[in-house]
Design a protein around this motif. Structure first.
Motif, PDB file in Angstrom:
ATOM      1  N   SER A  20       1.201 -20.091  32.929  1.00 56.08           N
ATOM      2  CA  SER A  20       0.988 -19.885  34.362  1.00 56.08           C
ATOM      3  C   SER A  20       2.233 -19.343  35.055  1.00 56.08           C
ATOM      4  O   SER A  20       2.220 -19.163  36.273  1.00 56.08           O
ATOM      5  N   GLU A  21       3.305 -19.089  34.303  1.00 52.77           N
ATOM      6  CA  GLU A  21       4.552 -18.641  34.917  1.00 52.77           C
ATOM      7  C   GLU A  21       4.397 -17.254  35.560  1.00 52.77           C
ATOM      8  O   GLU A  21       3.897 -16.322  34.938  1.00 52.77           O
ATOM      9  N   THR A  22       4.809 -17.147  36.818  1.00 57.43           N
ATOM     10  CA  THR A  22       4.735 -15.866  37.534  1.00 57.43           C
ATOM     11  C   THR A  22       6.092 -15.415  38.055  1.00 57.43           C
ATOM     12  O   THR A  22       6.244 -14.256  38.444  1.00 57.43           O
ATOM     13  N   VAL A  23       7.086 -16.301  38.073  1.00 62.30           N
ATOM     14  CA  VAL A  23       8.393 -15.967  38.627  1.00 62.30           C
ATOM     15  C   VAL A  23       9.399 -15.673  37.516  1.00 62.30           C
ATOM     16  O   VAL A  23      10.036 -14.614  37.494  1.00 62.30           O
ATOM     17  N   LEU A  24       9.525 -16.603  36.587  1.00 60.93           N
ATOM     18  CA  LEU A  24      10.499 -16.439  35.499  1.00 60.93           C
ATOM     19  C   LEU A  24       9.851 -15.655  34.358  1.00 60.93           C
ATOM     20  O   LEU A  24       9.643 -16.160  33.263  1.00 60.93           O
ATOM     21  N   THR A  25       9.537 -14.418  34.628  1.00 63.84           N
ATOM     22  CA  THR A  25       8.894 -13.565  33.635  1.00 63.84           C
ATOM     23  C   THR A  25       9.955 -12.805  32.840  1.00 63.84           C
ATOM     24  O   THR A  25      11.118 -12.726  33.241  1.00 63.84           O
ATOM     25  N   ALA A  26       9.531 -12.216  31.727  1.00 64.37           N
ATOM     26  CA  ALA A  26      10.469 -11.433  30.912  1.00 64.37           C
ATOM     27  C   ALA A  26      11.046 -10.273  31.709  1.00 64.37           C
ATOM     28  O   ALA A  26      12.245  -9.970  31.625  1.00 64.37           O
ATOM     29  N   THR A  27      10.207  -9.645  32.518  1.00 63.68           N
ATOM     30  CA  THR A  27      10.681  -8.521  33.330  1.00 63.68           C
ATOM     31  C   THR A  27      11.705  -8.976  34.360  1.00 63.68           C
ATOM     32  O   THR A  27      12.745  -8.323  34.558  1.00 63.68           O
ATOM     33  N   ALA A  28      11.434 -10.106  35.005  1.00 62.63           N
ATOM     34  CA  ALA A  28      12.361 -10.619  36.019  1.00 62.63           C
ATOM     35  C   ALA A  28      13.706 -10.972  35.406  1.00 62.63           C
ATOM     36  O   ALA A  28      14.763 -10.691  35.992  1.00 62.63           O
ATOM     37  N   VAL A  29      13.683 -11.560  34.217  1.00 63.34           N
ATOM     38  CA  VAL A  29      14.936 -11.934  33.562  1.00 63.34           C
ATOM     39  C   VAL A  29      15.719 -10.689  33.160  1.00 63.34           C
ATOM     40  O   VAL A  29      16.940 -10.621  33.310  1.00 63.34           O
TER      41      VAL A  29
END
Length: 333
Positions: A20-29
C-alpha cells in the motif's frame, strides 16, 4: 499513515512488503533520496531486539488523533511516539528485566534481557500484546515470562500481567509430561495474533544442553488465560522455535520436527507449505526436497548464507528445508 504495521514484517506471512506504500516508492527514493526526520530516544537500554510497530489514527488520552510508533525494549519498557513529530506520547514499564550475564549470553551482547520479541497489535481493539522476561532481583533464576496487554491510546494495562510459568504439555502414548520453565527459555520469535489467541514461541538458552526444547504457548486474550501449550521435544533435547531470529510460526499449521509419536528430537522446526503461503506442495517441490535430502547441499551453520535451491520457488516449507538441509521433511497432506 497509509497503512498500519501491527505485526512483525507487515503481515502474518512475514513478507516484509507494504503493497500500500505510495510515498516511499522506488522512484521517490531515486529522485529525492531519504532524509532522517528525527531520532526516537530509548534511554533504558542501548540495544533493541523488537521491531517497531505503527498504527494510524489513534485517539490518544490528550484528545488528539495521532499516528503512533510503538517500540518495545530490552529494559521491559514499551514506548509510543508521535510518528509525525517524534514526541513521546507514553511509556509503560512492565517490570525489572534480567541483568545481562554469561549464564544466558555468552558474548555479553545485551545489558538487559526483557522484551526480545516483536509484540503484536489488535488494531480493532486498540491493544498491544508483548511478552516480557521479568525478574524480581534481576537474576536468571527468578526470571519468568509474562504476557502484557496494553491500550495503545495511553499505555495502560488492560489486564494484570499473565504469568506463563508452569505451563504443562502432556504428550500422547504415555511419554514424559513436560513443564515450562522460564529460566531455561528465550522468547525471541515474534508474537502472532489469530482467532483471539496470542501465540508465543520459545527457543532455549543453551541449544546443546539436555534441557533444550521448543515451546509454543497460546493465550486466550478474551478469557486472559493460557489456552494450550505444546513442547517440540518430549524425549531427547533440541527443537527450539527460533524461526530465523525474530520471525514467527506460520499459520494456521505448525509442523514439528519432533515426531509426535516418539518425541525424538530433530533439532529444528519446519513450517508447512500450506501455512507459509497457502499453497500445497507440488511434485516438483517434493523432488527438490528429495534431492536436498540426498546431500546435494551440505549443512548450513546457523547465521551463514543459505544455499540456493535448484529452481526459484515460493517461500514454502520445501525451500526452507533446502536452506537448512540438516533435516528435511515430507510436505503435509
Amino acid at each position: 499513515m497509509v497503512a498500519s504495521v501491527t505485526t512483525r514484517s507487515y503481515d502474518r506471512a512475514r513478507t516484509g512488503t507494504n503493497n500500500s506504500e505510495t510515498v516511499l516508492t522506488a522512484t521517490a527514493v531515486r529522485t529525492r533520496g531519504i532524509v532522517k526526520l528525527f531520532s526516537l530516544p530509548i534511554p533504558d537500554d542501548p540495544r533493541l531486539e523488537a521491531q517497531p510497530l505503527a498504527v494510524g489514527g489513534v485517539h490518544t488520552a490528550d484528545g488528539k488523533t495521532r499516528d503512533l510508533i510503538f517500540q518495545a525494549s530490552m529494559g521491559n519498557w514499551v514506548y509510543a511516539f508521535d510518528a509525525v513529530s517524534g514526541e513521546k506520547i507514553w511509556a509503560t514499564n512492565l517490570g525489572r528485566p534480567i541483568v545481562g550475564t554469561r549464564a544466558i549470553d555468552g558474548h555479553m551482547t545485551n545489558v538487559h534481557w526483557g522484551i526480545l520479541s516483536t509484540p503484536v497489535i489488535d488494531e480493532g481493539a486498540g491493544i498491544l500484546y508483548a511478552c516480557a522476561w521479568i525478574s524480581d532481583d534481576g537474576s536468571v533464576a527468578k526470571g519468568q515470562h509474562f504476557l502484557a496487554a496494553l491500550r495503545i491510546r495511553d499505555g495502560s494495562k488492560v489486564h494484570g500481567l499473565l504469568n506463563l510459568e508452569g505451563a504443562v504439555y502432556t504428550p500422547p502414548n504415555g511419554l514424559p509430561v513436560q513443564k515450562f520453565i522460564s529460566a531455561q527459555r528465550k522468547q525471541r520469535s515474534a508474537l502472532t495474533l489469530t482467532r483471539n489467541h496470542v501465540l508465543i514461541p520459545f527457543g532455549t538458552i543453551a541449544e546443546t544442553s539436555k534441557t533444550a526444547r521448543g515451546w509454543l504457548l497460546a493465550v486466550d486474550v478474551h478469557a486472559w488465560r493460557l489456552a494450550t501449550s505444546w513442547c517440540s521435544t518430549v524425549t531427547g533435547s533440541g527443537g527450539g522455535l527460533w524461526q530465523s531470529g525474530p520471525a514467527r510460526p506460520s499459520l494456521p499449521t505448525v509442523q514439528s520436527t519432533s515426531s509426535p509419536a516418539t518425541g525424538h528430537s530433530r533439532r529444528s522446526m519446519a513450517i508447512s507449505a500450506r501455512a507459509s503461503c497457502g499453497s500445497p506442495c507440488t511434485p516438483e517441490a517434493m523432488r527438490i526436497s528429495k534431492s536436498c535430502r540426498g546431500g546435494r547441499h551440505g549443512p548450513t551453520p546457523t547465521g551463514s548464507a543459505r544455499p540456493q535451491t535448484q529452481t526459484q520457488q515460493p517461500p514454502t516449507m520445501t525451500t526452507m528445508t533446502n536452506w537448512r538441509c540438516r533435516r528435511t521433511f515430507p510436505c503435509p497432506p
